[in-house]
Design a protein around this motif. Structure first.
Motif, PDB file in Angstrom:
ATOM      1  N   GLY A 163       6.973 -33.000 -18.896  1.00  0.00           N
ATOM      2  CA  GLY A 163       8.076 -32.048 -18.704  1.00  0.00           C
ATOM      3  C   GLY A 163       8.845 -31.756 -19.957  1.00  0.00           C
ATOM      4  N   ILE A 164       8.189 -31.879 -21.106  1.00  0.00           N
ATOM      5  CA  ILE A 164       8.861 -31.546 -22.365  1.00  0.00           C
ATOM      6  C   ILE A 164       9.184 -30.046 -22.377  1.00  0.00           C
ATOM      7  CG2 ILE A 164       8.603 -31.468 -24.881  1.00  0.00           C
ATOM      8  CD1 ILE A 164       6.702 -33.842 -24.614  1.00  0.00           C
ATOM      9  N   GLU A 165      10.425 -29.711 -22.685  1.00  0.00           N
ATOM     10  CA  GLU A 165      10.841 -28.312 -22.672  1.00  0.00           C
ATOM     11  C   GLU A 165      10.169 -27.528 -23.790  1.00  0.00           C
ATOM     12  OE1 GLU A 165      12.647 -26.817 -20.509  1.00  0.00           O
ATOM     13  OE2 GLU A 165      13.119 -28.602 -19.321  1.00  0.00           O
ATOM     14  N   ASP A 166       9.709 -26.350 -23.469  1.00  0.00           N
ATOM     15  CA  ASP A 166       9.099 -25.487 -24.471  1.00  0.00           C
ATOM     16  C   ASP A 166       9.570 -24.066 -24.210  1.00  0.00           C
ATOM     17  OD1 ASP A 166       5.675 -24.773 -25.536  1.00  0.00           O
ATOM     18  OD2 ASP A 166       7.599 -24.068 -26.268  1.00  0.00           O
ATOM     19  N   GLU A 167      10.433 -23.585 -25.089  1.00  0.00           N
ATOM     20  CA  GLU A 167      11.006 -22.266 -24.879  1.00  0.00           C
ATOM     21  C   GLU A 167       9.965 -21.158 -25.016  1.00  0.00           C
ATOM     22  OE1 GLU A 167      13.960 -21.563 -23.847  1.00  0.00           O
ATOM     23  OE2 GLU A 167      14.511 -23.665 -23.752  1.00  0.00           O
ATOM     24  N   SER A 168       8.842 -21.477 -25.675  1.00  0.00           N
ATOM     25  CA  SER A 168       7.844 -20.442 -25.908  1.00  0.00           C
ATOM     26  C   SER A 168       6.987 -20.178 -24.682  1.00  0.00           C
ATOM     27  CB  SER A 168       6.955 -20.827 -27.098  1.00  0.00           C
ATOM     28  OG  SER A 168       6.229 -22.008 -26.795  1.00  0.00           O
ATOM     29  N   ASN A 169       6.957 -21.115 -23.710  1.00  0.00           N
ATOM     30  CA  ASN A 169       6.174 -20.935 -22.500  1.00  0.00           C
ATOM     31  C   ASN A 169       7.064 -21.193 -21.291  1.00  0.00           C
ATOM     32  OD1 ASN A 169       3.208 -20.673 -23.467  1.00  0.00           O
ATOM     33  ND2 ASN A 169       3.995 -22.423 -24.602  1.00  0.00           N
ATOM     34  N   LYS A 170       6.937 -20.382 -20.272  1.00  0.00           N
ATOM     35  CA  LYS A 170       7.739 -20.612 -19.084  1.00  0.00           C
ATOM     36  C   LYS A 170       6.994 -20.135 -17.846  1.00  0.00           C
ATOM     37  CE  LYS A 170      10.369 -16.277 -19.505  1.00  0.00           C
ATOM     38  NZ  LYS A 170      11.723 -15.684 -19.536  1.00  0.00           N
ATOM     39  N   THR A 171       7.432 -20.674 -16.708  1.00  0.00           N
ATOM     40  CA  THR A 171       6.845 -20.310 -15.420  1.00  0.00           C
ATOM     41  C   THR A 171       7.905 -19.619 -14.578  1.00  0.00           C
ATOM     42  OG1 THR A 171       5.304 -22.178 -15.492  1.00  0.00           O
ATOM     43  CG2 THR A 171       5.740 -21.201 -13.339  1.00  0.00           C
ATOM     44  N   VAL A 172       7.535 -18.511 -13.957  1.00  0.00           N
ATOM     45  CA  VAL A 172       8.452 -17.744 -13.131  1.00  0.00           C
ATOM     46  C   VAL A 172       7.953 -17.757 -11.693  1.00  0.00           C
ATOM     47  CG1 VAL A 172       9.467 -15.472 -12.680  1.00  0.00           C
ATOM     48  CG2 VAL A 172       9.118 -16.243 -15.040  1.00  0.00           C
ATOM     49  N   ASP A 173       8.817 -18.235 -10.782  1.00  0.00           N
ATOM     50  CA  ASP A 173       8.483 -18.229  -9.358  1.00  0.00           C
ATOM     51  C   ASP A 173       8.834 -16.851  -8.797  1.00  0.00           C
ATOM     52  OD1 ASP A 173       9.362 -20.355  -6.495  1.00  0.00           O
ATOM     53  OD2 ASP A 173       8.024 -18.642  -6.703  1.00  0.00           O
ATOM     54  N   VAL A 174       7.815 -16.064  -8.455  1.00  0.00           N
ATOM     55  CA  VAL A 174       8.034 -14.702  -7.990  1.00  0.00           C
ATOM     56  C   VAL A 174       8.488 -14.681  -6.534  1.00  0.00           C
ATOM     57  CG1 VAL A 174       6.954 -12.442  -7.664  1.00  0.00           C
ATOM     58  CG2 VAL A 174       6.353 -13.842  -9.642  1.00  0.00           C
TER      59      VAL A 174
ATOM     60  N   GLU B 271       1.144 -13.075 -21.716  1.00  0.00           N
ATOM     61  CA  GLU B 271       1.666 -13.651 -22.955  1.00  0.00           C
ATOM     62  C   GLU B 271       2.053 -15.107 -22.708  1.00  0.00           C
ATOM     63  OE1 GLU B 271       3.206  -9.468 -24.976  1.00  0.00           O
ATOM     64  OE2 GLU B 271       4.697 -10.932 -24.270  1.00  0.00           O
ATOM     65  N   ASN B 272       3.321 -15.473 -22.843  1.00  0.00           N
ATOM     66  CA  ASN B 272       3.716 -16.875 -22.704  1.00  0.00           C
ATOM     67  C   ASN B 272       4.362 -17.169 -21.348  1.00  0.00           C
ATOM     68  OD1 ASN B 272       5.992 -15.329 -23.319  1.00  0.00           O
ATOM     69  ND2 ASN B 272       7.117 -17.089 -24.109  1.00  0.00           N
ATOM     70  N   VAL B 273       4.188 -16.267 -20.371  1.00  0.00           N
ATOM     71  CA  VAL B 273       4.814 -16.439 -19.065  1.00  0.00           C
ATOM     72  C   VAL B 273       3.746 -16.546 -17.987  1.00  0.00           C
ATOM     73  CG1 VAL B 273       6.453 -15.497 -17.391  1.00  0.00           C
ATOM     74  CG2 VAL B 273       6.819 -15.117 -19.835  1.00  0.00           C
ATOM     75  N   THR B 274       3.891 -17.548 -17.096  1.00  0.00           N
ATOM     76  CA  THR B 274       3.024 -17.681 -15.934  1.00  0.00           C
ATOM     77  C   THR B 274       3.832 -17.357 -14.684  1.00  0.00           C
ATOM     78  OG1 THR B 274       1.659 -19.381 -16.973  1.00  0.00           O
ATOM     79  CG2 THR B 274       1.581 -19.233 -14.581  1.00  0.00           C
TER      80      THR B 274
END
Length: 501
Positions: free
Chosen positions: A112-123, A180-183
């Protein structure tokens, strides 16, 4: 990761680089563990969104995959004996590869290391049913066609490259879209049952688009109202519909609105971009026009007296609006009147429950560019003329009407003693007597007129054809018009139209 031979399979597990859900169809009995190297069965992912591929060797059987806790990690097939593990949250879980004879387990830890360059969005969650077996979702900040789509369980729902999700069977799964960097993660709940025989095939009535500028729509039917029933929306979070068929946008998305018309099941394909949180229209409420109250003046508060206001109606065949904001009922139905002033829009929903068209005079103008002048007899004082559709007919300050394009417009004249309204129909130039629009006047035109009078549903006349067919000097198309054309064809008379005394 150093993956070695797994004794349970007598084969290699290879690291290569999806997502997938728990399937309760499979139990954890017969779980096999790699005993030659315990580390080979342990996967550590640093960040949410990190992925690691798995591949099973030594077998041609396609395994089933699932995760104990999809809030930590999901696993999805990437084809054949391969899959991909994706971190979805901090914690530990186990993922499994299931073959007919045994099950292989892998322990997954997500730091769970934070990474601002990658993120997950719950639609959010999409529910699929037999009535609505397909759906699309909006990806904030991304074009659906540019994303890479995947499903965690193709036996429940599949997704194509444009993001169209299609139900396959009952169950739950996750759809992911990587841009890109968003899932983006979409939870799918499928109630679709492929064994259910579909309802009577429905016919497409039309396609409607809803927006913040046009959130309310309705349709006009040329059948009695008691033969139109059972309105329903397949997704009321997108569009709701009343018992009388008034459709109102509730959110963005796609759905269908079903209705039974004279016993036939029909549907309307709906696309909505309406955002209830970002309305750009100031709502003024709703007005109803009746036979006793055929018009109503709309006044905007807090607007300068000399401000330029642009008035428009979403359907001038239901209600027209003048340049001064006078809303005039024309025929039964619902529409929307919008006033634009200084970049601000004001909207009012208009319901008309009477048919005024029989009482409104109609002027037919033949040919684009042709003109007609309004008879202003009985109008006193300053007269203000306006048109409901300047793309069909324009009117100047003296009441001169100019045909701009084919169609129908409502011309309004406001004066000190009241308001007058007239229809203007613009039809293409033609030949008097040419009922079938073929550029000639012959016996075929008389035949079509008689067929039209016998069965108007099967034999139809265009707007121009109706005008051309009326040749006997008496308003309206009748059998005497057909007789006059027959007489012209036989040489008994030498010109049309006939002139009555």
């Amino acid at each position: 990761m150093n993956i070695k031979k797994i004794a349970a399979f007598a084969a290699a597990i290879c690291v290569i680089c999806g997502a997938v859900s728990w399937n309760t169809e499979y139990s954890t009995a017969n779980v096999s563990y790699a005993t030659e190297n315990e580390d080979a069965n342990k996967i550590t992912l640093n960040k949410i969104g990190d992925k690691v591929p798995l591949s099973l060797g030594g077998t041609t059987e396609i395994p089933k995959w699932y995760s104990d806790d999809e809030s930590v990690a999901v696993i999805a097939s990437t084809g054949g004996q391969s899959a991909e593990v994706t971190a979805t949250g901090k914690g530990s879980t186990a993922v499994y590869a299931i073959l007919s004879g045994q099950t292989l387990r892998f322990d997954v830890t997500v730091l769970g290391i934070e990474d601002e360059s990658n993120k997950t969005v719950d639609v959010g969650t999409v529910t699929l049913t037999n009535a609505r077996s397909e759906a699309t979702v909006d990806l904030t900040g991304a074009n659906a066609e540019d994303a890479v789509w995947n499903t965690s369980d193709p036996s429940v729902a599949v997704v194509d490259e444009k993001g169209v999700i299609t139900a396959v069977n009952k169950g739950t799964c996750k759809i992911t879209a990587v841009y890109e960097n968003v899932t983006y993660v979409i939870n799918v709940v499928s109630e679709y049952d492929p064994s259910v025989v579909p309802e009577t095939p429905a016919s497409l009535l039309c396609e409607l688009e809803f927006s913040n500028q046009n959130p309310t729509r309705s349709l006009k039917f040329e059948v009695p109202s008691d033969e139109i029933k059972n309105w329903r929306s397949t997704d009321e979070s997108v569009v709701t519909v009343s018992e009388s068929g008034v459709m109102k946008a509730a959110g963005s998305g796609n759905c269908r609105v079903y209705v039974e018309v004279q016993g036939n099941l029909c549907y309307i394909e709906v696309k909505s971009t309406y955002d209830p949180n970002q309305s750009t229209v100031i709502e003024l409420g709703e007005i109803t026009l009746t036979a006793e109250k055929k018009s109503q003046k709309l006044t905007l508060n807090n607007v300068a007296e000399n401000a330029k206001i642009e008035w428009s109606s979403s359907d001038s065949s239901i209600a027209a609006v003048s340049d001064s904001g006078l809303i005039i009922g024309v025929s039964s139905g619902s529409c929307r009147v919008i006033a634009k002033v200084d970049g601000v829009e004001y909207g009012v929903n208009v319901n008309v429950d009477f048919k005024a068209t029989d009482d409104i005079p109609t002027t037919v103008i033949r040919g684009i560019g042709s003109t007609a002048t309004i008879n202003i007899t009985g109008m006193s004082g300053e007269i203000k003329f306006s048109t409901s559709d300047s793309s069909v007919a324009a009117v100047d300050k003296n009441g001169k009407i100019t045909a701009v394009g084919e169609g129908t417009a409502v011309i309004t004249a406001e004066f000190s003693g009241g308001t007058s309204v007239m229809y203007v129909k613009v039809v293409k130039s033609g030949i008097i007597g040419d009922a079938n629009d073929d550029g000639k006047v012959e016996i075929a035109d008389a035949t079509l007129i008689l067929q039209y009078l016998t069965n108007k549903d099967e034999y139809q006349l265009t707007e121009a054809g109706l005008y051309n067919a009326d040749v006997d000097g008496i308003p309206g198309v009748t059998a005497s018009d057909a007789l006059a054309i027959q007489q012209l064809d036989a040489g008994i008379i030498h010109s049309l139209p006939l002139v009555t005394n």
